[in-house]
Scaffold this motif. Structure first.
Motif, PDB file in Angstrom:
ATOM      1  N   ILE A  57       7.184 -13.571 -43.454  1.00 43.22           N
ATOM      2  CA  ILE A  57       7.650 -12.474 -44.308  1.00 43.22           C
ATOM      3  C   ILE A  57       6.641 -12.081 -45.392  1.00 43.22           C
ATOM      4  CG2 ILE A  57       9.395 -11.832 -46.015  1.00 43.22           C
ATOM      5  CD1 ILE A  57      11.411 -13.460 -44.303  1.00 43.22           C
ATOM      6  N   PRO A  58       6.072 -13.016 -46.155  1.00 40.54           N
ATOM      7  CA  PRO A  58       5.195 -12.593 -47.251  1.00 40.54           C
ATOM      8  C   PRO A  58       3.820 -12.128 -46.767  1.00 40.54           C
ATOM      9  CG  PRO A  58       5.308 -14.980 -47.171  1.00 40.54           C
ATOM     10  CD  PRO A  58       6.260 -14.467 -46.134  1.00 40.54           C
ATOM     11  N   ASP A  59       3.043 -11.603 -47.694  1.00 37.06           N
ATOM     12  CA  ASP A  59       1.659 -11.254 -47.399  1.00 37.06           C
ATOM     13  C   ASP A  59       0.964 -12.506 -46.860  1.00 37.06           C
ATOM     14  OD1 ASP A  59      -1.086 -10.596 -47.497  1.00 37.06           O
ATOM     15  OD2 ASP A  59      -0.803  -9.312 -49.248  1.00 37.06           O
ATOM     16  N   PRO A  60       0.318 -12.419 -45.683  1.00 36.86           N
ATOM     17  CA  PRO A  60      -0.328 -13.599 -45.116  1.00 36.86           C
ATOM     18  C   PRO A  60      -1.590 -14.020 -45.852  1.00 36.86           C
ATOM     19  CG  PRO A  60      -0.753 -11.679 -43.743  1.00 36.86           C
ATOM     20  CD  PRO A  60       0.224 -11.253 -44.787  1.00 36.86           C
ATOM     21  N   ARG A  61      -2.049 -13.192 -46.780  1.00 33.92           N
ATOM     22  CA  ARG A  61      -3.233 -13.520 -47.587  1.00 33.92           C
ATOM     23  C   ARG A  61      -2.781 -14.201 -48.869  1.00 33.92           C
ATOM     24  NH1 ARG A  61      -4.608  -7.802 -45.504  1.00 33.92           N
ATOM     25  NH2 ARG A  61      -2.626  -7.464 -46.542  1.00 33.92           N
ATOM     26  N   HIS A  62      -3.111 -15.479 -48.983  1.00 33.16           N
ATOM     27  CA  HIS A  62      -2.730 -16.274 -50.147  1.00 33.16           C
ATOM     28  C   HIS A  62      -3.980 -16.676 -50.924  1.00 33.16           C
ATOM     29  CE1 HIS A  62       1.351 -16.716 -48.436  1.00 33.16           C
ATOM     30  NE2 HIS A  62       0.716 -16.835 -47.284  1.00 33.16           N
ATOM     31  N   GLU A  63      -3.785 -17.116 -52.128  1.00 30.80           N
ATOM     32  CA  GLU A  63      -4.922 -17.550 -52.946  1.00 30.80           C
ATOM     33  C   GLU A  63      -5.681 -18.688 -52.267  1.00 30.80           C
ATOM     34  OE1 GLU A  63      -5.769 -19.278 -57.451  1.00 30.80           O
ATOM     35  OE2 GLU A  63      -3.873 -18.279 -57.006  1.00 30.80           O
ATOM     36  N   ALA A  64      -4.952 -19.552 -51.563  1.00 40.12           N
ATOM     37  CA  ALA A  64      -5.583 -20.708 -50.913  1.00 40.12           C
ATOM     38  C   ALA A  64      -6.119 -20.398 -49.518  1.00 40.12           C
ATOM     39  CB  ALA A  64      -4.586 -21.859 -50.830  1.00 40.12           C
ATOM     40  N   GLY A  65      -5.828 -19.216 -48.992  1.00 41.06           N
ATOM     41  CA  GLY A  65      -6.313 -18.882 -47.657  1.00 41.06           C
ATOM     42  C   GLY A  65      -5.342 -17.973 -46.926  1.00 41.06           C
ATOM     43  N   ARG A  66      -5.656 -17.680 -45.650  1.00 40.19           N
ATOM     44  CA  ARG A  66      -4.825 -16.804 -44.832  1.00 40.19           C
ATOM     45  C   ARG A  66      -3.933 -17.610 -43.894  1.00 40.19           C
ATOM     46  NH1 ARG A  66      -8.030 -13.408 -41.247  1.00 40.19           N
ATOM     47  NH2 ARG A  66      -9.668 -14.966 -41.409  1.00 40.19           N
ATOM     48  N   GLN A  67      -2.738 -17.079 -43.654  1.00 39.44           N
ATOM     49  CA  GLN A  67      -1.767 -17.745 -42.787  1.00 39.44           C
ATOM     50  C   GLN A  67      -2.293 -17.854 -41.359  1.00 39.44           C
ATOM     51  OE1 GLN A  67       1.580 -19.031 -43.413  1.00 39.44           O
ATOM     52  NE2 GLN A  67       0.912 -19.867 -41.445  1.00 39.44           N
ATOM     53  N   LEU A  68      -2.389 -19.089 -40.839  1.00 38.86           N
ATOM     54  CA  LEU A  68      -2.768 -19.276 -39.447  1.00 38.86           C
ATOM     55  C   LEU A  68      -1.672 -18.734 -38.533  1.00 38.86           C
ATOM     56  CD1 LEU A  68      -4.334 -22.856 -39.226  1.00 38.86           C
ATOM     57  CD2 LEU A  68      -5.513 -20.663 -39.109  1.00 38.86           C
ATOM     58  N   LEU A  69      -2.095 -18.061 -37.470  1.00 35.08           N
ATOM     59  CA  LEU A  69      -1.167 -17.504 -36.485  1.00 35.08           C
ATOM     60  C   LEU A  69      -1.661 -17.913 -35.101  1.00 35.08           C
ATOM     61  CD1 LEU A  69       1.154 -15.649 -35.613  1.00 35.08           C
ATOM     62  CD2 LEU A  69      -0.413 -13.700 -35.838  1.00 35.08           C
ATOM     63  N   PHE A  70      -1.029 -18.909 -34.521  1.00 30.78           N
ATOM     64  CA  PHE A  70      -1.430 -19.388 -33.203  1.00 30.78           C
ATOM     65  C   PHE A  70      -0.928 -18.424 -32.123  1.00 30.78           C
ATOM     66  CE2 PHE A  70      -0.891 -23.272 -35.816  1.00 30.78           C
ATOM     67  CZ  PHE A  70      -2.228 -23.653 -35.844  1.00 30.78           C
ATOM     68  N   TYR A  71      -1.736 -18.249 -31.085  1.00 27.99           N
ATOM     69  CA  TYR A  71      -1.310 -17.415 -29.967  1.00 27.99           C
ATOM     70  C   TYR A  71      -1.956 -17.914 -28.685  1.00 27.99           C
ATOM     71  CZ  TYR A  71      -5.831 -14.937 -30.376  1.00 27.99           C
ATOM     72  OH  TYR A  71      -7.163 -14.612 -30.417  1.00 27.99           O
ATOM     73  N   ALA A  72      -1.319 -17.576 -27.557  1.00 26.77           N
ATOM     74  CA  ALA A  72      -1.801 -18.007 -26.243  1.00 26.77           C
ATOM     75  C   ALA A  72      -1.532 -16.904 -25.237  1.00 26.77           C
ATOM     76  CB  ALA A  72      -1.101 -19.298 -25.808  1.00 26.77           C
ATOM     77  N   GLY A  73      -2.239 -16.936 -24.131  1.00 26.60           N
ATOM     78  CA  GLY A  73      -2.019 -15.948 -23.081  1.00 26.60           C
ATOM     79  C   GLY A  73      -3.050 -16.081 -21.983  1.00 26.60           C
ATOM     80  N   ASP A  74      -2.769 -15.436 -20.860  1.00 28.84           N
ATOM     81  CA  ASP A  74      -3.664 -15.486 -19.700  1.00 28.84           C
ATOM     82  C   ASP A  74      -4.525 -14.245 -19.578  1.00 28.84           C
ATOM     83  OD1 ASP A  74      -2.562 -17.944 -19.048  1.00 28.84           O
ATOM     84  OD2 ASP A  74      -1.079 -17.082 -17.669  1.00 28.84           O
ATOM     85  N   ASP A  75      -4.249 -13.211 -20.358  1.00 26.07           N
ATOM     86  CA  ASP A  75      -4.968 -11.943 -20.262  1.00 26.07           C
ATOM     87  C   ASP A  75      -5.876 -11.803 -21.487  1.00 26.07           C
ATOM     88  OD1 ASP A  75      -5.270  -8.920 -20.861  1.00 26.07           O
ATOM     89  OD2 ASP A  75      -4.518  -8.942 -18.797  1.00 26.07           O
TER      90      ASP A  75
END
Length: 200
Positions: free
Chosen positions: A135-153
């Motif tokens: 929900i919040p801004d993914p840019r924080h003072e300590a860094g950016r929110q990691l967003l894991f993703y996977a796929g075959d394409d």
């Protein structure tokens, strides 16, 4: 690009809000119909609109955010995806109370989703994060929110990475749906529910 959501709960609204804030159009849908989404759409802003599931599924990138037990019904009856990107944000909970993880054998949840969405390019994403981290801004003072993703394409994953890098997240490709999906999957995946920031 334009975007759609199948499901209009907390995760769908959080992702849609980030996209709308960045100037993208988003069609939000649920199983109850567009008329039930007026309040949701009004809070998201003028670039958001309510539509049917079929209308949302026509977008270039679509987010599947319904509960696991509703996935089959949500995707049933839709025409071929014709190469559009379907982001699977679900977790395979067989039931909610008490929480019970569905046994899919050797398959991952997203491989099963792919079997229900012929022609879609599947990217697994947003299922490892609790809503309070999306929900919040993914840019924080300590860094950016990691967003894991996977796929075959690979091109679909590159598009996903570009979109969410642009929104301030720090996307991390963890591999194909089988291996990467296992890392992200509830019921034992080490990345499931992992919250971390990337220090740039």
């Amino acid at each position: 690009m334009n975007f759609g959501t199948i499901g209009a709960g907390t995760i769908a609204q959080a992702v849609a809000r980030h996209l709308v804030a960045a100037g993208h159009r988003v069609v939000v849908s649920n199983s109850r119909g567009p008329s039930t989404l007026n309040e949701v759409v009004s809070t998201l802003g003028p670039l958001a609109s309510a539509g049917t599931v079929a209308q949302a599924a026509r977008a270039d990138m679509v987010f599947l955010t319904v509960p696991w037990w509703n996935v089959e019904a949500a995707l049933g009856g839709l025409p071929s995806w014709d190469g559009r990107i379907l982001v699977d944000a679900t977790n395979q909970f067989a039931k909610a109370d008490p929480l019970e993880v569905a046994d899919l054998g050797e398959s991952t949840g997203s491989e099963w989703v792919a079997s229900l969405a012929p022609g879609a390019r599947i990217v697994k994403g947003f299922n490892t994060l609790h809503a309070r981290y999306i929900i919040p801004d993914p840019r924080h003072e300590a860094g950016r929110q990691l967003l894991f993703y996977a796929g075959d394409d690979a091109p679909a994953k590159a598009t996903f990475q570009q979109v969410f890098e642009g929104l301030g997240f720090a996307p991390v490709d963890v591999g194909p749906l089988r291996d990467g999906g296992r890392l992200m999957q509830v019921g034992g995946g080490p990345l499931s529910a992992l919250h971390a920031l990337r220090q740039d």
